[in-house]
Design a protein around this motif. Structure first.
Motif, PDB file in Angstrom:
ATOM      1  N   TRP A  30      15.981   9.711  -7.523  1.00  0.00           N
ATOM      2  CA  TRP A  30      14.815   8.868  -7.813  1.00  0.00           C
ATOM      3  C   TRP A  30      14.565   8.845  -9.319  1.00  0.00           C
ATOM      4  CZ3 TRP A  30       9.894  10.513  -9.644  1.00  0.00           C
ATOM      5  CH2 TRP A  30       8.863   9.589  -9.516  1.00  0.00           C
ATOM      6  N   GLY A  31      14.585  10.009  -9.940  1.00  0.00           N
ATOM      7  CA  GLY A  31      14.374  10.098 -11.381  1.00  0.00           C
ATOM      8  C   GLY A  31      15.466   9.392 -12.161  1.00  0.00           C
ATOM      9  N   ASP A  32      16.715   9.543 -11.719  1.00  0.00           N
ATOM     10  CA  ASP A  32      17.830   8.854 -12.387  1.00  0.00           C
ATOM     11  C   ASP A  32      17.610   7.335 -12.377  1.00  0.00           C
ATOM     12  OD1 ASP A  32      19.202  11.219 -12.952  1.00  0.00           O
ATOM     13  OD2 ASP A  32      20.588  11.013 -11.250  1.00  0.00           O
ATOM     14  N   ARG A  33      17.231   6.801 -11.227  1.00  0.00           N
ATOM     15  CA  ARG A  33      16.984   5.353 -11.133  1.00  0.00           C
ATOM     16  C   ARG A  33      15.806   4.941 -12.002  1.00  0.00           C
ATOM     17  NH1 ARG A  33      17.645   6.703  -5.840  1.00  0.00           N
ATOM     18  NH2 ARG A  33      15.437   6.381  -5.380  1.00  0.00           N
ATOM     19  N   LEU A  34      14.783   5.770 -12.041  1.00  0.00           N
ATOM     20  CA  LEU A  34      13.568   5.453 -12.788  1.00  0.00           C
ATOM     21  C   LEU A  34      13.837   5.338 -14.287  1.00  0.00           C
ATOM     22  CD1 LEU A  34      10.413   5.163 -12.423  1.00  0.00           C
ATOM     23  CD2 LEU A  34      10.310   7.573 -13.056  1.00  0.00           C
ATOM     24  N   VAL A  35      14.593   6.270 -14.849  1.00  0.00           N
ATOM     25  CA  VAL A  35      14.760   6.318 -16.304  1.00  0.00           C
ATOM     26  C   VAL A  35      16.091   5.755 -16.794  1.00  0.00           C
ATOM     27  CG1 VAL A  35      13.117   8.211 -16.593  1.00  0.00           C
ATOM     28  CG2 VAL A  35      15.554   8.732 -16.265  1.00  0.00           C
ATOM     29  N   ALA A  36      16.930   5.286 -15.889  1.00  0.00           N
ATOM     30  CA  ALA A  36      18.210   4.702 -16.302  1.00  0.00           C
ATOM     31  C   ALA A  36      18.041   3.567 -17.319  1.00  0.00           C
ATOM     32  CB  ALA A  36      19.003   4.219 -15.084  1.00  0.00           C
ATOM     33  N   PRO A  37      17.039   2.682 -17.161  1.00  0.00           N
ATOM     34  CA  PRO A  37      16.880   1.608 -18.158  1.00  0.00           C
ATOM     35  C   PRO A  37      16.596   2.135 -19.569  1.00  0.00           C
ATOM     36  CG  PRO A  37      15.587   1.125 -16.188  1.00  0.00           C
ATOM     37  CD  PRO A  37      16.100   2.525 -16.051  1.00  0.00           C
ATOM     38  N   LEU A 117       6.648   4.720 -17.023  1.00  0.00           N
ATOM     39  CA  LEU A 117       7.320   4.308 -15.786  1.00  0.00           C
ATOM     40  C   LEU A 117       6.974   5.249 -14.636  1.00  0.00           C
ATOM     41  CD1 LEU A 117      10.913   3.508 -17.141  1.00  0.00           C
ATOM     42  CD2 LEU A 117       9.177   1.845 -16.410  1.00  0.00           C
ATOM     43  N   TYR A 118       6.870   6.521 -14.954  1.00  0.00           N
ATOM     44  CA  TYR A 118       6.666   7.566 -13.952  1.00  0.00           C
ATOM     45  C   TYR A 118       5.277   7.534 -13.318  1.00  0.00           C
ATOM     46  CZ  TYR A 118       5.844  12.365 -12.283  1.00  0.00           C
ATOM     47  OH  TYR A 118       5.497  13.458 -11.540  1.00  0.00           O
ATOM     48  N   ASP A 119       4.247   7.391 -14.138  1.00  0.00           N
ATOM     49  CA  ASP A 119       2.875   7.542 -13.633  1.00  0.00           C
ATOM     50  C   ASP A 119       2.565   6.671 -12.415  1.00  0.00           C
ATOM     51  OD1 ASP A 119       2.279   9.597 -15.377  1.00  0.00           O
ATOM     52  OD2 ASP A 119       1.179   8.330 -16.787  1.00  0.00           O
ATOM     53  N   PRO A 120       2.805   5.368 -12.451  1.00  0.00           N
ATOM     54  CA  PRO A 120       2.479   4.584 -11.248  1.00  0.00           C
ATOM     55  C   PRO A 120       3.356   4.944 -10.053  1.00  0.00           C
ATOM     56  CG  PRO A 120       3.500   3.184 -12.933  1.00  0.00           C
ATOM     57  CD  PRO A 120       3.265   4.529 -13.548  1.00  0.00           C
ATOM     58  N   ARG A 121       4.598   5.350 -10.317  1.00  0.00           N
ATOM     59  CA  ARG A 121       5.502   5.694  -9.212  1.00  0.00           C
ATOM     60  C   ARG A 121       5.107   7.014  -8.561  1.00  0.00           C
ATOM     61  NH1 ARG A 121      10.408   2.995  -9.134  1.00  0.00           N
ATOM     62  NH2 ARG A 121      10.515   3.890  -7.054  1.00  0.00           N
ATOM     63  N   VAL A 122       4.700   7.997  -9.373  1.00  0.00           N
ATOM     64  CA  VAL A 122       4.290   9.274  -8.785  1.00  0.00           C
ATOM     65  C   VAL A 122       2.974   9.109  -8.046  1.00  0.00           C
ATOM     66  CG1 VAL A 122       3.012  10.352 -10.710  1.00  0.00           C
ATOM     67  CG2 VAL A 122       4.348  11.771  -9.147  1.00  0.00           C
ATOM     68  N   ASN A 123       2.088   8.259  -8.566  1.00  0.00           N
ATOM     69  CA  ASN A 123       0.836   7.984  -7.856  1.00  0.00           C
ATOM     70  C   ASN A 123       1.128   7.362  -6.498  1.00  0.00           C
ATOM     71  OD1 ASN A 123      -0.661   8.995  -9.985  1.00  0.00           O
ATOM     72  ND2 ASN A 123      -1.051   6.990 -10.878  1.00  0.00           N
ATOM     73  N   ALA A 124       2.091   6.450  -6.438  1.00  0.00           N
ATOM     74  CA  ALA A 124       2.463   5.832  -5.165  1.00  0.00           C
ATOM     75  C   ALA A 124       3.072   6.867  -4.215  1.00  0.00           C
ATOM     76  CB  ALA A 124       3.441   4.682  -5.410  1.00  0.00           C
ATOM     77  N   LEU A 125       3.897   7.764  -4.742  1.00  0.00           N
ATOM     78  CA  LEU A 125       4.476   8.818  -3.907  1.00  0.00           C
ATOM     79  C   LEU A 125       3.402   9.741  -3.337  1.00  0.00           C
ATOM     80  CD1 LEU A 125       7.693  10.072  -5.758  1.00  0.00           C
ATOM     81  CD2 LEU A 125       7.573   8.977  -3.523  1.00  0.00           C
TER      82      LEU A 125
END
Length: 158
Positions: A30-37, A117-125
């Protein structure tokens, strides 16, 4: 094949550990996909985070210790980060050979972008999981980590 000789707690912990392994692998993907860009991997992002969390330049060995990671693996990743100008090295006044790892402006900006990028995704998780459940899971993980660290210390050769 013989039957396992585990207590009920040992059996429950085994199931927890197996789930933790799977969750860890999924989290890294998940982290790899998140920060790959951003040109990062989870491992690179983790190192940048350790540098930021330290609050001051540290040698690789200290970063590895803080992460509970192998120094050689951290060194390899730090070297890759240096090649891409996310970090740089500075002389260490306390140790001639153990240079200090310093975040560059590019590294700081990339880390900040990763957090955005992380903050909204971790909130959703986190949705559907209570803060109390998360805190309980954290306490269990911390207890397990502490026991494993003590066990590692006790089994290291003198």
């Amino acid at each position: 094949m013989s039957e396992p000789n585990r207590t009920a707690a040992g059996d429950a912990l085994t199931h927890f550990i197996l789930t933790m392994f799977r969750a860890n692998n999924l989290t890294l993907s998940w982290g790899d996909r998140l920060v790959a860009p951003l040109g990062l991997t989870s491992a690179r992002w983790q190192i940048l985070g350790a540098i930021v969390a330290a609050g001051r330049p540290q040698p690789v060995a200290w970063l590895a210790r803080d992460l509970g990671a192998n120094r050689q693996n951290v060194q390899r990743i730090v070297n890759d980060l240096a090649k891409e100008e996310f970090v740089t090295f500075e002389p260490n006044p306390h140790h001639r050979r153990a240079q200090l790892v310093v975040l560059t402006e590019k590294g700081r900006q990339t880390y900040d972008d990763a957090i955005r990028l992380y903050d909204p995704r971790v909130n959703a998780l986190a949705e559907g999981i209570s803060v109390g459940e998360i805190e309980t899971a954290h306490r269990v993980m911390t207890l397990l980590r502490d026991k494993l660290e003590r066990d590692e210390d006790a089994t290291e050769p003198s």
